[in-house]
Motif scaffolding. Structure first.
Motif, PDB file in Angstrom:
ATOM      1  N   ASP A 184      44.253  38.090  27.498  1.00 52.01           N
ATOM      2  CA  ASP A 184      44.477  38.492  26.110  1.00 52.01           C
ATOM      3  C   ASP A 184      43.139  38.803  25.452  1.00 52.01           C
ATOM      4  O   ASP A 184      42.281  37.926  25.328  1.00 52.01           O
ATOM      5  N   ARG A 233      45.579  31.314  26.882  1.00 51.19           N
ATOM      6  CA  ARG A 233      45.177  32.709  26.979  1.00 51.19           C
ATOM      7  C   ARG A 233      43.694  32.800  27.311  1.00 51.19           C
ATOM      8  O   ARG A 233      42.903  31.971  26.889  1.00 51.19           O
ATOM      9  N   LEU A 236      53.988  36.240  25.856  1.00 54.76           N
ATOM     10  CA  LEU A 236      52.891  35.325  25.519  1.00 54.76           C
ATOM     11  C   LEU A 236      53.404  33.949  25.097  1.00 54.76           C
ATOM     12  O   LEU A 236      52.754  32.935  25.345  1.00 54.76           O
ATOM     13  N   ALA A 254      42.102  36.476  22.632  1.00 58.80           N
ATOM     14  CA  ALA A 254      41.989  35.041  22.879  1.00 58.80           C
ATOM     15  C   ALA A 254      40.608  34.539  22.479  1.00 58.80           C
ATOM     16  O   ALA A 254      39.625  35.291  22.490  1.00 58.80           O
ATOM     17  N   CYS A 263      53.443  31.463  27.803  1.00 63.20           N
ATOM     18  CA  CYS A 263      52.182  31.166  28.481  1.00 63.20           C
ATOM     19  C   CYS A 263      51.564  29.900  27.902  1.00 63.20           C
ATOM     20  O   CYS A 263      51.666  29.640  26.703  1.00 63.20           O
TER      21      CYS A 263
END
Length: 304
Positions: free
Chosen positions: A231, A269, A263, A234, A266
């Motif tokens: 990302d 990131r 996302l 991030a 997850c």
């Protein structure tokens, strides 16, 4: 197989989602999925198995064709050659392997070969295969278990460029990933162009095709893997995160990146720190950099 006993956080860095979703919340989310959803997942697995084999495909280029003949000769239907275009060494191995496997060889014109390769750079050789057989998530996890190493799975969200997919598969194979996961819909599938871009790595890499990427991530988490997304926004640089345990690495398409809905599934990131004026990288380059960092932390980065 390793378990999710501790979050693979960095040295005090923000996991961007890991701290917000505590163990209780994750457990609660999973407990809501009862028998009905398990039945739905079973149905999806049956659907994937039923449509696992894609239609007839053509692989072109000297290295991809050689890898197909070396790895899967029983799936090769026919070998097409342009006489006089190949080097003696390559032609000798191609013809020898085709003869040993009982594969029919046809000598054709450059125009015919160009049509079979759909305009790709064929280097004078094309093979016709029965179709690419996709793996299951379970197959990828079993491969990691058989290797005796923490699972490393590359999950792709919406990659549509065949050259990107091929390059990612090539990096995944070179840097120790046990498999690659792609979506069944709205994403590029394994084609001749993908095989060429992978330099034949598609013939040696488990590629699982799933109906729902988010659900696949939940299945991987249930199997003990942590999920990290590439990302650009991030806050945590890739080298401050612990990436040496069981891991699923999620990479999104160029431009859009990993979708917000994905996302949410997850654990944390990762950002690739950059100092130049360009703010983002090609998806396959990002995947290669992150995979190398994983290999470095695992002590398995290639040394020549």
């Amino acid at each position: 197989m390793a378990t999710r006993e501790r979050p693979p956080r960095g040295r005090g860095g923000d996991a961007r989602g890991g701290s917000e979703r505590g163990g209780g919340e994750r457990t609660g989310a999973r407990s809501e999925r009862g028998g009905g959803e398990r039945s739905e997942r079973a149905g999806e697995r049956e659907d994937r198995r039923g449509s696992a084999e894609s239609q007839q495909r053509f692989v072109y280029g000297v290295n991809p064709v050689l890898e197909a003949l070396r790895a899967k000769p029983d799936e090769v239907e026919r070998l097409y050659l342009v006489e006089g275009q190949l080097g003696a060494r390559a032609a000798g191995e191609l013809l020898s392997r085709a003869r040993d496997a009982g594969i029919r060889v046809e000598k054709v014109t450059r125009e015919r070969l160009g049509a079979l390769a759909e305009g790709g750079v064929h280097q004078g050789v094309v093979v016709e295969l029965r179709g690419y057989t996709y793996a299951e998530l379970e197959d990828v996890l079993e491969a990691a278990k058989a290797a005796g190493k923490p699972p490393l799975v590359v999950v792709l969200d919406g990659i549509q460029d065949p050259h990107n997919l091929g390059a990612i598969i090539r990096s995944a194979n070179a840097l120790g990933a046990h498999g690659v996961v792609i979506a069944k819909d709205r994403a590029v599938q394994v084609t001749g162009t993908v095989a060429k871009a992978s330099a034949g790595a598609v013939e040696h890499t488990l590629i699982a095709r799933v109906v729902n990427v988010s659900r696949a991530l939940e299945e991987l988490k249930a199997a003990g893997l942590w999920v990290a997304a590439a990302d650009v926004e991030a806050t945590e640089p890739m080298w401050s995160a612990r990436l040496d345990g069981p891991l699923a690495l999620v990479v999104g398409a160029e431009g859009t990146g990993v979708r917000e809905g994905v996302l949410k599934h997850c654990d944390f990131r990762l950002r690739i720190p950059m100092t130049g004026q360009v703010g983002s990288l090609n998806a396959s380059v990002s995947a290669g950099i992150l995979l190398y960092e994983v290999a470095r932390q695992r002590g398995s980065a290639p040394v020549r």
